[in-house]
Design a protein around this motif. Structure first.
Motif, short mmCIF file in Angstrom:
data_model
loop_
_atom_site.label_atom_id
_atom_site.label_comp_id
_atom_site.label_asym_id
_atom_site.label_seq_id
_atom_site.Cartn_x
_atom_site.Cartn_y
_atom_site.Cartn_z
N UNK A 108 115.12 50.22 97.98
CA UNK A 108 114.01 49.61 98.69
C UNK A 108 112.70 50.08 98.07
N UNK A 109 111.68 49.28 98.22
CA UNK A 109 110.35 49.61 97.72
C UNK A 109 109.72 50.62 98.68
N UNK A 110 109.22 51.70 98.11
CA UNK A 110 108.62 52.75 98.93
C UNK A 110 107.25 53.11 98.39
N UNK A 111 106.45 53.64 99.27
CA UNK A 111 105.15 54.16 98.86
C UNK A 111 105.40 55.53 98.25
N UNK A 112 105.20 55.66 96.95
CA UNK A 112 105.54 56.89 96.25
C UNK A 112 107.03 56.98 96.02
N UNK A 113 107.55 58.18 95.85
CA UNK A 113 108.99 58.33 95.58
C UNK A 113 109.81 58.47 96.84
N UNK A 114 109.24 59.02 97.91
CA UNK A 114 110.00 59.19 99.14
C UNK A 114 109.15 58.84 100.35
N UNK A 115 108.22 57.92 100.16
CA UNK A 115 107.32 57.56 101.25
C UNK A 115 107.89 56.47 102.13
N UNK A 116 107.02 55.86 102.90
CA UNK A 116 107.41 54.80 103.83
C UNK A 116 107.86 53.56 103.06
N UNK A 117 108.81 52.83 103.63
CA UNK A 117 109.31 51.59 103.04
C UNK A 117 108.23 50.51 103.18
N UNK A 118 108.07 49.73 102.11
CA UNK A 118 107.08 48.65 102.12
C UNK A 118 107.74 47.34 102.57
N UNK A 119 107.00 46.55 103.33
CA UNK A 119 107.51 45.31 103.90
C UNK A 119 106.65 44.13 103.49
N UNK A 120 107.26 42.94 103.59
CA UNK A 120 106.52 41.70 103.38
C UNK A 120 105.74 41.41 104.65
N UNK A 121 104.56 40.88 104.51
CA UNK A 121 103.68 40.62 105.64
C UNK A 121 103.69 39.12 105.96
N UNK A 122 103.80 38.77 107.24
CA UNK A 122 103.74 37.35 107.63
C UNK A 122 102.31 36.98 108.00
N UNK A 123 102.12 35.75 108.47
CA UNK A 123 100.78 35.24 108.78
C UNK A 123 100.11 35.96 109.95
N UNK A 124 100.91 36.56 110.82
CA UNK A 124 100.36 37.29 111.97
C UNK A 124 100.17 38.78 111.67
N UNK A 125 100.25 39.16 110.38
CA UNK A 125 100.09 40.54 109.93
C UNK A 125 101.21 41.46 110.43
N UNK A 126 102.38 40.91 110.66
CA UNK A 126 103.54 41.71 111.06
C UNK A 126 104.36 42.05 109.81
N UNK A 127 104.87 43.27 109.74
CA UNK A 127 105.76 43.68 108.66
C UNK A 127 107.17 43.25 109.05
N UNK A 128 107.72 42.25 108.37
CA UNK A 128 108.98 41.67 108.83
C UNK A 128 110.16 41.91 107.90
N UNK A 129 109.99 41.82 106.59
CA UNK A 129 111.10 41.87 105.65
C UNK A 129 110.89 43.01 104.66
N UNK A 130 111.84 43.97 104.58
CA UNK A 130 111.68 45.02 103.59
C UNK A 130 111.77 44.45 102.17
N UNK A 131 110.98 45.01 101.27
CA UNK A 131 110.97 44.57 99.89
C UNK A 131 111.71 45.58 99.02
N UNK A 132 111.93 45.24 97.76
CA UNK A 132 112.74 46.03 96.87
C UNK A 132 111.92 46.59 95.72
N UNK A 133 112.43 47.66 95.16
CA UNK A 133 111.73 48.36 94.09
C UNK A 133 111.66 47.49 92.84
N UNK A 134 110.55 47.60 92.12
CA UNK A 134 110.42 46.91 90.84
C UNK A 134 111.37 47.54 89.83
#
Length: 96
Positions: free
Chosen positions: A66-92
């Motif tokens: 999963x895509x994270x902020x830094x090496x062991x930080x919070x998981x990053x999510x895709x943002x919808x139109x209402x600014x909700x974090x809905x879908x986890x994204x994956x590491x590049x």
């Protein structure tokens, strides 16, 4: 004169055309393909489930990491139109 010209120049032209075709084919094969990575900005969720303004480079192509902020930080999510974090994204592919 015309036949002499054709006999001498035509084979050279055909060879030049064949060589240029071989180089073009080789260069097309070694050209980098379009990136299969679908780059997306990921966002770190706030405590209330909405997305913060912190952006993290991620991909939406499914991978084991999963895509994270830094090496062991919070998981990053895709943002919808209402600014909700809905879908986890994956590491590049190139790390992160």
């Amino acid at each position: 004169m015309k036949t002499l010209f054709l006999k001498n120049v035509l084979p050279a032209a055909v060879v030049a055309l064949a060589i240029s075709g071989a180089f073009l084919t080789t260069s097309m094969q070694s050209a980098p393909e379009k990136s299969a990575v679908a780059f997306k900005w990921g966002y770190v969720p706030n405590a209330n489930g909405t997305c913060s303004s912190i952006q993290v480079p991620c991909s939406d192509i499914q991978k084991p990491q999963l895509c994270q902020m830094g090496t062991a930080g919070a998981v990053a999510y895709e943002r919808d139109n209402q600014n909700n974090c809905v879908q986890p994204l994956y590491r590049l592919v190139n790390g992160q």
